[in-house]
Design a protein around this motif. Structure first.
Motif, PDB file in Angstrom:
ATOM      1  N   UNK A 255       0.766  -1.102  -0.051  1.00  0.00           N
ATOM      2  CA  UNK A 255      -0.126  -0.092  -0.004  1.00  0.00           C
ATOM      3  C   UNK A 255       0.657   1.273  -0.032  1.00  0.00           C
ATOM      4  N   UNK A 258       1.851   2.245  -3.517  1.00  0.00           N
ATOM      5  CA  UNK A 258       0.841   2.659  -4.321  1.00  0.00           C
ATOM      6  C   UNK A 258       0.665   1.145  -4.895  1.00  0.00           C
ATOM      7  N   UNK A 260      -2.315  -0.938  -5.173  1.00  0.00           N
ATOM      8  CA  UNK A 260      -3.769  -1.113  -4.796  1.00  0.00           C
ATOM      9  C   UNK A 260      -4.094  -2.504  -4.200  1.00  0.00           C
ATOM     10  N   UNK A 261      -4.544  -2.506  -3.119  1.00  0.00           N
ATOM     11  CA  UNK A 261      -4.961  -3.862  -2.534  1.00  0.00           C
ATOM     12  C   UNK A 261      -6.167  -3.958  -2.102  1.00  0.00           C
ATOM     13  N   UNK A 262      -6.933  -5.060  -1.530  1.00  0.00           N
ATOM     14  CA  UNK A 262      -8.230  -5.057  -0.927  1.00  0.00           C
ATOM     15  C   UNK A 262      -7.796  -5.751   0.296  1.00  0.00           C
ATOM     16  N   UNK A 263      -8.450  -5.403   1.551  1.00  0.00           N
ATOM     17  CA  UNK A 263      -8.328  -6.161   2.782  1.00  0.00           C
ATOM     18  C   UNK A 263      -9.500  -5.893   3.531  1.00  0.00           C
ATOM     19  N   UNK A 272      -9.247 -11.392   1.399  1.00  0.00           N
ATOM     20  CA  UNK A 272      -9.488 -10.364   0.265  1.00  0.00           C
ATOM     21  C   UNK A 272      -8.031  -9.934  -0.092  1.00  0.00           C
TER      22      UNK A 272
ATOM     23  N   UNK B 361     -11.299  -0.471   0.103  1.00  0.00           N
ATOM     24  CA  UNK B 361     -10.294  -0.682  -0.719  1.00  0.00           C
ATOM     25  C   UNK B 361      -9.174   0.447  -0.138  1.00  0.00           C
ATOM     26  N   UNK B 362      -7.903  -0.156  -0.272  1.00  0.00           N
ATOM     27  CA  UNK B 362      -6.665   0.450   0.519  1.00  0.00           C
ATOM     28  C   UNK B 362      -6.406   1.743  -0.214  1.00  0.00           C
ATOM     29  N   UNK B 364      -4.463   4.345  -1.892  1.00  0.00           N
ATOM     30  CA  UNK B 364      -3.267   4.516  -2.855  1.00  0.00           C
ATOM     31  C   UNK B 364      -2.356   5.631  -2.398  1.00  0.00           C
ATOM     32  N   UNK B 365      -1.693   5.624  -1.948  1.00  0.00           N
ATOM     33  CA  UNK B 365      -0.695   6.809  -1.628  1.00  0.00           C
ATOM     34  C   UNK B 365       0.105   7.171  -2.716  1.00  0.00           C
TER      35      UNK B 365
END
Lengths: 338, 366
Positions: A255, A258, A260-263, A272, B361-362, B364-365
């Motif tokens: 994360x 940068x 993108x992930x789901x959790x 997830x 959703x995470x 995004x930085x």
């Protein structure tokens, strides 16, 4: 986040050494809190200047809003316990009210409680609640050496002859197959402890053909088969390499970079955060309970929130595929097997 | 629910008649807690929280498969302990996956549930309604959903003076409203006793007794906290010894009333009439049941109108008369139970187990 699990500011009111590596921390919440048997709280720890979340079982709670947790200091870990050990009385801490996910089902013909090391922390409340309903849970508690018997006196007072303590340094260990086989078929088992112990119980439970719904365990994704190491994650599709520090999770590192992930659960349960593994040197220390043993052995996916790589690096393919090209028909990736 | 709770959670409440619970899914909301009830293959009743752990869809919209409920949305299975036993598209089951399972006791023809702390659910605390199972007593009952605070139903029953006015055509008469009464209480019960001696029987009771002449009539109201009322009522020919304990010349009933709170302003009103005369005649059971339905409808009409008035007049309080002593004792016992579980730091059971957070959703930085 559900209101029940909203962050509150708790204050450390007492710190007490229980063993050379376990410290008991008393927290005062701003409002009275009630911890159901087996409940845990989430706390915000700071590791290398960055906030992170850890879960700790509530050993006991009091009417005035105090909750007591116990933290084992682990040197080669992700750094949460080091932070918790810096707390002194008066320190402030972000914490959630107790979350109940390990409350026992009452009315079973027999109960077996199995704890290993710091996994003892939910056991006093579970044993107390079960005994209150007239049940006599058998309590097995394995420790590394005699000094590490945190809460043994409290449990002995609570459970008397139903408590067995096993000291590994004195050559003692729980005979897991025999204990499970002695449990009536409709009996329930509750366990918390290191991965090896839980794996052994899970595998004998399955081998014995017992009802999986009667085996209850809690998993904070905090322990594995190996001490955490730093490793590199290659993400060729995005052209990036991510360094995962020893005290950082792969998910957080992705994360931060940068990717993108789901959790959701952050403790290796929901699946997830799983990503495809396309290359591996070394081995994966799977710390999740989402994938089956077979899936773990295949090393084709990894739960990034808790699992780690040891003695090598990993190459993954994240969920990003770019926007689809709608001008031509879809092609099944990997081809069609006849 | 806003403000002070109106019902304790650590208590047994009737969720259904025995015959209502079977090999199908029955949705009931007890004390603001949606539940789904069903019977396992061995005949034992089970009650689960009526919201799937996954996406909260009511499990009562699903299907009973063996002893498990299959959610009607994504097919997750839950057993009678509330444990998830199947999840779609994965080889394992999330160890946190469960819905709340409520303690259940089936007794006296009712299925009772315990919405509070399950560790405190002692089956011995189910009110004793032994006439419901006793072959010397016959009868049946029903349930009606009433749009009113269950305590308004209790008030109605704790003072049967209202029979004179609400039920004038059947069980009420002037003599009843003017007869002296005695209100008493114990640690978990309140009791109102009233005897009317040597008066003409009201229409319903005259027909049940089937004998001419004046009667001695008794009406003993037993409240068992928090929501059960058992009425010991009957008539006997005047002077035949009923006030002295010999009811052999008379006819009697135990009338069970249980308004189970569904929300703070609605309840399931379970009722039943058990009689000790002509017990072998099914026709009498039916006649009493039909007569009682008419009487209950009269109560329901008044009580729902009272609730609407309360809603229209927020802040207005009841005026209490001497005839309200029984209901005040009963409400006091309920308040005591509520205070015990809501006292600061008391082990107040959360209404629902904590559940996981929504998926986000995470971030995004950059």
């Amino acid at each position: 986040m559900s209101p029940a699990a909203a962050w509150q500011h708790a204050v450390v009111t007492a710190v007490r050494g229980l063993t050379p590596t376990v410290r008991e921390i008393s927290l005062q919440f701003p409002a009275p809190v009630h911890a159901a048997p087996g409940a845990h709280i989430n706390v915000e720890v700071v590791v290398e200047g960055l906030p992170d979340t850890r879960s700790y079982s509530v050993v006991r709670s009091a009417a005035d809003g105090r909750a007591v947790i116990a933290v084992k200091r682990v040197e080669n870990s992700r750094g949460g316990s080091r932070y918790m050990w810096t707390l002194e009385p008066g320190a402030r801490l972000k914490a959630t009210a107790p979350v109940s996910q390990f409350e026992p089902s009452y009315g079973a013909p027999a109960y077996l409680l199995v704890a290993g090391g710091i996994g003892v922390t939910p056991m006093p409340s579970l044993a107390r609640a079960l005994r209150q309903t007239g049940a006599r849970p058998r309590l097995l508690y394995a420790v590394r050496n005699p000094e590490e018997r945190a809460y043994a006196a409290e449990l002995a007072e609570l459970a008397g002859d139903d408590l067995r303590v096993y000291v590994a340094s004195e050559g003692q260990g729980i005979d897991i197959p025999a204990e499970i086989d002695a449990l009536p078929q409709a009996g329930q088992l509750y366990m918390c402890g290191p991965m090896g112990l839980m794996d052994a119980v899970r595998s004998h439970w399955a081998r014995a053909g017992r009802d999986a719904a009667l085996l209850r365990y809690e998993n904070f994704g905090s322990g594995g088969r190996h001490a955490p190491q730093s490793f590199t994650v290659h993400v060729p599709r995005l052209g990036v390499q991510v360094q995962v520090a020893q005290d950082r999770s792969m998910l957080d590192a992705l994360n931060d970079a940068g990717v993108a992930t789901l959790f959701n659960c952050r403790r290796g349960e929901c699946g997830l955060c799983a990503v495809d593994v396309v290359g591996l040197t070394g081995d994966i220390d799977h710390r999740d309970v989402f994938f089956s043993d077979e899936q773990h052995k295949s090393n084709t996916k990894i739960c990034a929130c808790v699992s780690r790589v040891v003695n090598g690096d990993i190459t993954i393919d994240p969920a990003w595929r770019g926007d689809p090209d709608l001008s031509r028909p879809e092609v099944l990736e990997g081809g069609v097997t006849a | 629910m806003d403000g002070q709770p109106t019902f304790p959670l650590n208590a047994w409440y009737v969720a259904a008649w025995d015959a209502e619970v079977g090999r199908k899914l029955l949705a009931r909301s007890i004390c603001d807690q949606p539940m789904v009830l069903y019977r396992k293959k061995d005949g034992k009743a089970a009650a689960l929280a009526d919201a799937c752990w996954h996406r909260l869809v009511p499990l009562s919209l699903g299907t009973l498969v063996g002893d498990e409920i299959r959610c009607g949305y994504h097919g997750l299975h839950f057993n009678a302990d509330g444990r998830c036993t199947h999840m779609p598209s994965q080889e394992t089951i999330n160890p946190s996956a469960c819905v709340r399972s409520y303690p259940v006791v089936e007794r006296h023809r009712f299925v009772w549930v315990w919405p509070g702390d399950p560790a405190l659910a002692d089956p011995d605390k189910v009110p004793n309604l032994r006439w419901m199972d006793d072959p010397e007593w016959a009868g049946d009952g029903s349930m009606v959903e009433v749009k009113a605070d269950y305590r308004l139903v209790l008030d109605n029953l704790m003072d049967l003076t209202h029979e004179t006015y609400v039920h004038a055509s059947s069980i009420g008469n002037e003599a009843l409203a003017e007869a002296p009464f005695d209100a008493a209480h114990g640690d978990t019960t309140a009791t109102v006793r009233r005897w009317v001696l040597n008066e003409e029987a009201p229409a319903f009771w005259g027909a049940q007794l089937g004998k001419p002449g004046p009667v001695d009539r008794w009406q003993i109201i037993h409240f068992m906290a928090p929501a059960t009322i058992a009425l010991d009522v009957g008539v006997a020919p005047a002077g035949s010894g009923a006030p002295q304990g010999d009811r052999s010349q008379g006819v009697g009933m135990w009338v069970i009333h249980i308004p189970t709170p569904s929300t703070s302003k609605t309840c399931y009103y379970f009722w039943c009439h058990m009689r000790n005369y002509r017990v072998g005649e099914q026709r009498v059971t039916r006649e009493v049941l039909e007569a009682a339905k008419g009487i209950l409808f009269e109560d329901e009409t008044i009580i729902e109108a009272q609730q609407r008035a309360l809603d229209r007049l927020p802040g207005r309080e009841f005026y209490n008369l001497s005839i309200d002593a029984g209901s005040l004792w009963a409400r006091g016992l309920i308040d005591k139970m509520i205070a015990k579980e809501t006292a600061p730091g008391a082990a107040a059971q959360a209404a629902a187990p904590a559940r996981s957070i929504p998926i986000v959703p995470a971030q995004v930085q950059p």
